[in-house]
Design a protein around this motif. Structure first.
Motif, PDB file in Angstrom:
ATOM      1  N   PHE A  93       0.807  -1.217   0.000  1.00 20.93           N
ATOM      2  CA  PHE A  93       0.000   0.000   0.000  1.00 20.93           C
ATOM      3  C   PHE A  93       0.843   1.271   0.000  1.00 20.93           C
ATOM      4  O   PHE A  93       0.617   2.187  -0.790  1.00 20.93           O
ATOM      5  CB  PHE A  93      -0.959  -0.017   1.202  1.00 20.93           C
ATOM      6  CG  PHE A  93      -1.832   1.187   1.310  1.00 20.93           C
ATOM      7  CD1 PHE A  93      -2.882   1.380   0.426  1.00 20.93           C
ATOM      8  CD2 PHE A  93      -1.619   2.139   2.303  1.00 20.93           C
ATOM      9  CE1 PHE A  93      -3.701   2.488   0.521  1.00 20.93           C
ATOM     10  CE2 PHE A  93      -2.421   3.253   2.407  1.00 20.93           C
ATOM     11  CZ  PHE A  93      -3.473   3.430   1.514  1.00 20.93           C
ATOM     12  N   GLU A  94       1.832   1.322   0.862  1.00 22.71           N
ATOM     13  CA  GLU A  94       2.656   2.538   0.973  1.00 22.71           C
ATOM     14  C   GLU A  94       3.480   2.789  -0.290  1.00 22.71           C
ATOM     15  O   GLU A  94       3.774   3.945  -0.607  1.00 22.71           O
ATOM     16  CB  GLU A  94       3.542   2.487   2.214  1.00 22.71           C
ATOM     17  CG  GLU A  94       2.768   2.576   3.520  1.00 22.71           C
ATOM     18  CD  GLU A  94       1.918   3.838   3.658  1.00 22.71           C
ATOM     19  OE1 GLU A  94       2.292   4.909   3.108  1.00 22.71           O
ATOM     20  OE2 GLU A  94       0.866   3.764   4.317  1.00 22.71           O
ATOM     21  N   GLU A 145      -5.978   2.525   6.664  1.00 21.90           N
ATOM     22  CA  GLU A 145      -6.847   3.656   6.369  1.00 21.90           C
ATOM     23  C   GLU A 145      -6.405   4.245   5.038  1.00 21.90           C
ATOM     24  O   GLU A 145      -5.220   4.423   4.791  1.00 21.90           O
ATOM     25  CB  GLU A 145      -6.749   4.702   7.471  1.00 21.90           C
ATOM     26  CG  GLU A 145      -7.765   5.805   7.331  1.00 21.90           C
ATOM     27  CD  GLU A 145      -7.764   6.755   8.516  1.00 21.90           C
ATOM     28  OE1 GLU A 145      -8.015   7.941   8.273  1.00 21.90           O
ATOM     29  OE2 GLU A 145      -7.501   6.314   9.644  1.00 21.90           O
ATOM     30  N   GLY A 146      -7.342   4.514   4.182  1.00 21.02           N
ATOM     31  CA  GLY A 146      -7.008   5.054   2.866  1.00 21.02           C
ATOM     32  C   GLY A 146      -7.144   4.022   1.761  1.00 21.02           C
ATOM     33  O   GLY A 146      -7.295   4.382   0.600  1.00 21.02           O
ATOM     34  N   LEU A 147      -7.083   2.738   2.082  1.00 26.87           N
ATOM     35  CA  LEU A 147      -7.351   1.701   1.086  1.00 26.87           C
ATOM     36  C   LEU A 147      -8.863   1.532   1.069  1.00 26.87           C
ATOM     37  O   LEU A 147      -9.451   1.028   2.024  1.00 26.87           O
ATOM     38  CB  LEU A 147      -6.657   0.385   1.436  1.00 26.87           C
ATOM     39  CG  LEU A 147      -6.572  -0.658   0.316  1.00 26.87           C
ATOM     40  CD1 LEU A 147      -5.452  -1.646   0.589  1.00 26.87           C
ATOM     41  CD2 LEU A 147      -7.861  -1.365   0.060  1.00 26.87           C
ATOM     42  N   LEU A 148      -9.491   2.021   0.006  1.00 24.19           N
ATOM     43  CA  LEU A 148     -10.951   2.014  -0.055  1.00 24.19           C
ATOM     44  C   LEU A 148     -11.479   0.615  -0.351  1.00 24.19           C
ATOM     45  O   LEU A 148     -11.038  -0.030  -1.307  1.00 24.19           O
ATOM     46  CB  LEU A 148     -11.443   2.983  -1.129  1.00 24.19           C
ATOM     47  CG  LEU A 148     -11.164   4.460  -0.898  1.00 24.19           C
ATOM     48  CD1 LEU A 148     -11.724   5.296  -2.051  1.00 24.19           C
ATOM     49  CD2 LEU A 148     -11.747   4.928   0.420  1.00 24.19           C
ATOM     50  N   MET A 149     -12.420   0.180   0.455  1.00 23.99           N
ATOM     51  CA  MET A 149     -13.073  -1.109   0.283  1.00 23.99           C
ATOM     52  C   MET A 149     -14.478  -0.815  -0.231  1.00 23.99           C
ATOM     53  O   MET A 149     -15.373  -0.475   0.544  1.00 23.99           O
ATOM     54  CB  MET A 149     -13.113  -1.861   1.612  1.00 23.99           C
ATOM     55  CG  MET A 149     -11.757  -2.119   2.240  1.00 23.99           C
ATOM     56  SD  MET A 149     -10.724  -3.245   1.280  1.00 23.99           S
ATOM     57  CE  MET A 149     -11.603  -4.785   1.466  1.00 23.99           C
ATOM     58  N   TRP A 177     -14.675  -7.256   5.845  1.00 23.08           N
ATOM     59  CA  TRP A 177     -13.521  -7.918   5.239  1.00 23.08           C
ATOM     60  C   TRP A 177     -12.271  -7.055   5.407  1.00 23.08           C
ATOM     61  O   TRP A 177     -11.210  -7.540   5.785  1.00 23.08           O
ATOM     62  CB  TRP A 177     -13.800  -8.222   3.775  1.00 23.08           C
ATOM     63  CG  TRP A 177     -12.779  -9.073   3.110  1.00 23.08           C
ATOM     64  CD1 TRP A 177     -12.125 -10.152   3.630  1.00 23.08           C
ATOM     65  CD2 TRP A 177     -12.292  -8.924   1.773  1.00 23.08           C
ATOM     66  NE1 TRP A 177     -11.264 -10.687   2.692  1.00 23.08           N
ATOM     67  CE2 TRP A 177     -11.359  -9.946   1.542  1.00 23.08           C
ATOM     68  CE3 TRP A 177     -12.572  -8.028   0.751  1.00 23.08           C
ATOM     69  CZ2 TRP A 177     -10.686 -10.090   0.344  1.00 23.08           C
ATOM     70  CZ3 TRP A 177     -11.919  -8.185  -0.456  1.00 23.08           C
ATOM     71  CH2 TRP A 177     -10.975  -9.202  -0.656  1.00 23.08           C
ATOM     72  N   GLY A 178     -12.394  -5.764   5.125  1.00 22.08           N
ATOM     73  CA  GLY A 178     -11.260  -4.856   5.292  1.00 22.08           C
ATOM     74  C   GLY A 178     -10.759  -4.846   6.728  1.00 22.08           C
ATOM     75  O   GLY A 178      -9.554  -4.883   6.983  1.00 22.08           O
ATOM     76  N   VAL A 234      -5.497   3.530  -3.818  1.00 24.02           N
ATOM     77  CA  VAL A 234      -5.739   2.099  -3.982  1.00 24.02           C
ATOM     78  C   VAL A 234      -7.174   1.786  -3.578  1.00 24.02           C
ATOM     79  O   VAL A 234      -7.615   2.177  -2.491  1.00 24.02           O
ATOM     80  CB  VAL A 234      -4.756   1.251  -3.159  1.00 24.02           C
ATOM     81  CG1 VAL A 234      -5.027  -0.241  -3.358  1.00 24.02           C
ATOM     82  CG2 VAL A 234      -3.311   1.585  -3.526  1.00 24.02           C
ATOM     83  N   VAL A 235      -7.875   1.074  -4.468  1.00 28.75           N
ATOM     84  CA  VAL A 235      -9.282   0.748  -4.263  1.00 28.75           C
ATOM     85  C   VAL A 235      -9.493  -0.746  -4.497  1.00 28.75           C
ATOM     86  O   VAL A 235      -9.066  -1.284  -5.524  1.00 28.75           O
ATOM     87  CB  VAL A 235     -10.179   1.545  -5.242  1.00 28.75           C
ATOM     88  CG1 VAL A 235     -11.642   1.154  -5.083  1.00 28.75           C
ATOM     89  CG2 VAL A 235      -9.987   3.045  -5.060  1.00 28.75           C
TER      90      VAL A 235
END
Length: 159
Positions: A60-61, A92-96, A84-85, A70-71
């Motif tokens: 992610f980083e 935080e910031g990785l949209l599920m 699930w997330g 990132v989605v």
């Protein structure tokens, strides 16, 4: 026909849980941004939970360092995507995001019929990179495979 590099991202509405159910339209999600979207056939399923999402969490980083959002998307409801997330410790910031009725998967030409597995309409396993709402990289997995949609493969393709 599936979305191809150079095609605009189609308009659709996705959902997530924030302060209740939030609707996110694809123009707002993709316009003026660099976005990697990866889709899985189903939250909590083996390959999706053991390899696909964990790879994007691990890297992610690296995506963020390149200025890329990132989605993660699945044809599930937003409550399932949130759970699930959380269970996978998505940062935080990785949209599920939930494509509950498969509207976006259909608009992308990347829907699949998983009725024989009792799962109905789902999204194919894929990843795409979009810059300002235009697809630049599209990776679509062959049925039953997990290679080209991985975080590692996508990182190797990015400009």
């Amino acid at each position: 026909m599936p979305i191809q590099p150079g095609d605009p991202i189609p308009e659709a509405r996705l959902q997530r849980i924030d302060e209740g159910v939030e609707i996110i339209d694809t123009p707002s999600l993709f316009s003026g941004r660099k976005v990697v979207l990866f889709a899985v056939p189903g939250a909590f399923t083996p390959t999706c939970s053991e390899k696909h999402l964990p790879g994007y969490i691990q890297h992610f980083e690296e995506f963020r360092a390149k200025g890329i959002e990132v989605v993660c998307m699945a044809v599930n409801d937003p409550f399932v995507m949130q759970a699930w997330g959380q269970s996978q410790h998505a940062p935080e910031g990785l949209l599920m995001l939930a494509d509950g009725n498969g509207e976006f998967a259909r608009a992308l030409g990347l829907e699949m019929d998983a009725s024989s597995y009792g799962m109905g309409l789902r999204a194919k396993r894929f990843s795409l990179y979009a810059d300002d709402a235009v697809a630049r990289i599209v990776n679509i997995e062959a049925p039953g495979e997990f290679r080209v949609s991985s975080a590692e493969h996508m990182l190797g393709q990015l400009p």
